[in-house]
Motif scaffolding. Structure first.
Motif, PDB file in Angstrom:
ATOM      1  N   GLU A  42       0.843  -1.187   0.000  1.00  0.00           N
ATOM      2  CA  GLU A  42       0.000   0.000   0.000  1.00  0.00           C
ATOM      3  C   GLU A  42       0.877   1.235   0.000  1.00  0.00           C
ATOM      4  O   GLU A  42       2.012   1.198   0.446  1.00  0.00           O
ATOM      5  CB  GLU A  42      -0.943   0.012   1.194  1.00  0.00           C
ATOM      6  N   VAL A  44       1.126   5.050   1.451  1.00  0.00           N
ATOM      7  CA  VAL A  44       0.597   5.826   2.568  1.00  0.00           C
ATOM      8  C   VAL A  44       1.207   7.221   2.565  1.00  0.00           C
ATOM      9  O   VAL A  44       2.286   7.455   2.014  1.00  0.00           O
ATOM     10  CB  VAL A  44       0.879   5.144   3.928  1.00  0.00           C
ATOM     11  N   ARG A  48      -2.395   8.142   6.624  1.00  0.00           N
ATOM     12  CA  ARG A  48      -3.477   8.019   5.640  1.00  0.00           C
ATOM     13  C   ARG A  48      -3.077   7.064   4.515  1.00  0.00           C
ATOM     14  O   ARG A  48      -2.024   7.213   3.904  1.00  0.00           O
ATOM     15  CB  ARG A  48      -3.787   9.400   5.049  1.00  0.00           C
ATOM     16  N   VAL A  49      -3.921   6.061   4.261  1.00  0.00           N
ATOM     17  CA  VAL A  49      -3.680   5.093   3.187  1.00  0.00           C
ATOM     18  C   VAL A  49      -4.156   5.697   1.874  1.00  0.00           C
ATOM     19  O   VAL A  49      -5.311   6.094   1.739  1.00  0.00           O
ATOM     20  CB  VAL A  49      -4.405   3.762   3.459  1.00  0.00           C
ATOM     21  N   ASN A  52      -4.376   0.637  -1.386  1.00  0.00           N
ATOM     22  CA  ASN A  52      -4.066  -0.688  -0.861  1.00  0.00           C
ATOM     23  C   ASN A  52      -4.893  -1.720  -1.602  1.00  0.00           C
ATOM     24  O   ASN A  52      -5.627  -1.397  -2.530  1.00  0.00           O
ATOM     25  CB  ASN A  52      -4.272  -0.779   0.653  1.00  0.00           C
TER      26      ASN A  52
END
Length: 88
Positions: A42, A44, A48-49, A52
């Protein structure tokens, strides 16, 4: 029949720009193993992502990582063209 690849023995990865050596690391038992790993990845930004595998549950969400010198490389599994591994 399968072409089983033991990831702990991978010592080189072929990407579009050529072969990359995979540095060995020490595992929890202080044995030498490959720094090559496969996992969902993922992007980031702090906590905060950004991206993903929940948004794209395909093999493009599976990635690789390995150390080469002072750098850790990351990428999608689909960019791996070949691997070399140490035979025991």
């Amino acid at each position: 029949m399968s072409l089983a690849i033991e990831i702990s023995r991978v010592n080189a990865i072929l990407l579009a720009d050529g072969w990359h050596n995979v540095d060995p690391i020490r595992d929890r038992l202080n044995d030498t193993t490959s720094s090559f790993i496969l996992d969902a990845y993922e992007y980031v930004d702090g906590d905060r992502v950004i991206f993903n595998d929940e948004g794209a549950p395909t093999r493009s969400a599976i990635g690789f990582s390995f150390r080469q010198g002072d750098v850790r490389l990351f990428g999608p599994i689909t960019s791996i063209l070949a691997v070399k591994s140490v035979e025991s």
